[in-house]
Design an enzyme around this catalytic site. Structure first.
Site, mmCIF file in Angstrom:
data_model
loop_
_atom_site.group_PDB
_atom_site.id
_atom_site.type_symbol
_atom_site.label_atom_id
_atom_site.label_comp_id
_atom_site.label_asym_id
_atom_site.label_seq_id
_atom_site.Cartn_x
_atom_site.Cartn_y
_atom_site.Cartn_z
ATOM 1 N N SER A 131 0.785 -1.235 0.000
ATOM 2 C CA SER A 131 0.000 0.000 0.000
ATOM 3 C C SER A 131 0.815 1.282 0.000
ATOM 4 O O SER A 131 0.251 2.377 -0.006
ATOM 5 C CB SER A 131 -0.920 -0.003 1.229
ATOM 6 N N GLU A 132 2.129 1.192 -0.026
ATOM 7 C CA GLU A 132 2.969 2.367 0.176
ATOM 8 C C GLU A 132 2.718 3.490 -0.834
ATOM 9 O O GLU A 132 2.761 4.671 -0.478
ATOM 10 C CB GLU A 132 4.445 1.957 0.140
ATOM 11 N N ALA A 133 2.491 3.147 -2.108
ATOM 12 C CA ALA A 133 2.316 4.180 -3.127
ATOM 13 C C ALA A 133 1.142 5.105 -2.814
ATOM 14 O O ALA A 133 1.174 6.302 -3.130
ATOM 15 C CB ALA A 133 2.130 3.544 -4.497
ATOM 16 N N LEU A 135 0.382 6.213 -0.057
ATOM 17 C CA LEU A 135 0.818 7.162 0.972
ATOM 18 C C LEU A 135 1.954 8.040 0.467
ATOM 19 O O LEU A 135 2.554 8.784 1.240
ATOM 20 C CB LEU A 135 1.270 6.403 2.228
ATOM 21 N N LEU A 137 4.761 6.830 -0.594
ATOM 22 C CA LEU A 137 5.976 6.196 -0.105
ATOM 23 C C LEU A 137 6.402 5.074 -1.058
ATOM 24 O O LEU A 137 5.815 4.888 -2.120
ATOM 25 C CB LEU A 137 5.750 5.642 1.313
#
Length: 260
Positions: A131-133, A135, A137
């Site tokens: 899920s980083e993208a 955020l 990140l």
């Protein structure tokens, strides 16, 4: 925060922050690293099972931790990220077989834990997300383990889209080794543990080192010579000699009855 139980050659390490869906913070990361290092040093432990308490296996980063990180300097962020990287490396390099018991959602950094284990057994209720993208990140720290599991092409999709994918897809792409009904999860893990305890502990350590060394290399003359050297060494070791003798004498090897 973290529960550790040892019995019969097996260490069961359970993330125990169910109210936070077992999300990471700096304290949990430190506790995990120290636990992995302690298990590595403990000769009574032959296999490690990593699990989560509550509805999720691991939901990624703790929100309160993320709030603190928002004010970090570059140096503080670097030290924080290095701690996570060191913890995952300690898990990945553990010279004993590791099993991830995946019963629910696994998001962001939690996927690194699953990917760094040797075997991952999940249920249909499991779902995953890099899920980083979303955020702004990047899944940088976990990327070596996740990419090794799912491959570069698949990583390009799921790292960039941050899609949630289900247990069936996790099995297809290699993030899960085995998918079983929820009521059969512990039996499936138990069967794997039984098989692992039948193997020699020094053999397991050498096999894990072998995989790290051979993965991605072309089968050329240098590699052939190196692998021949490895098998010659292990055949002449006390454990190798005991294993062959036990087979020929139709008895169980000495390591097959671990102490509690």
């Amino acid at each position: 925060m973290l529960e550790v139980a040892k019995k019969g050659g097996v260490a069961r390490v359970t993330l125990n922050r169910p109210e936070l869906r077992n999300a990471f913070d700096d304290a949990l990361i430190s506790a995990l690293k120290n636990t992995f290092l302690e298990i590595e040093r403990d000769p009574s432990v032959r296999v490690m099972v990593l699990a989560g308490n509550g509805p999720a296996f691991c939901a990624g980063a703790d929100l309160n931790w993320m709030k603190r990180m928002a004010g970090y300097s570059y140096e503080e962020n670097l030290a924080d990220a290095k701690a996570l990287a060191d913890m995952l490396a300690a898990l990945d390099r553990l010279p004993k077989p590791t099993i991830a018991r995946v019963h629910g959602p696994v998001f962001a950094g939690g996927t690194g834990l699953v990917a760094a284990c040797d075997i991952a057994v999940g249920t249909p209720e499991a779902k995953m997300c890099l899920s980083e993208a979303k955020l702004g990140l990047s899944p940088a720290t976990i990327s070596p383990y996740v990419m090794r599991a799912m491959g570069e092409r698949t990583a390009r999709r799921y790292f960039l889209t941050a899609e949630v994918f289900d247990a069936g897809e996790a099995l297809r792409i290699g993030m899960l080794s085995l998918l079983v009904p929820a009521d059969q999860l512990d039996a499936a893990v138990g069967k794997l543990v039984e098989n692992l305890l039948a193997g020699g502990p020094e053999s397991h350590a050498k096999i894990k080192a072998l995989i790290r060394e051979v993965a991605g290399r072309r089968p050329d003359d240098a590699l052939a010579a190196e692998t021949a050297k490895r098998i010659a060494e292990i055949r002449g070791s006390p454990e190798g000699k005991e294993g062959i003798a036990a087979f020929l004498e139709k008895r169980k090897a000495s390591w097959c009855s671990p102490k509690s």
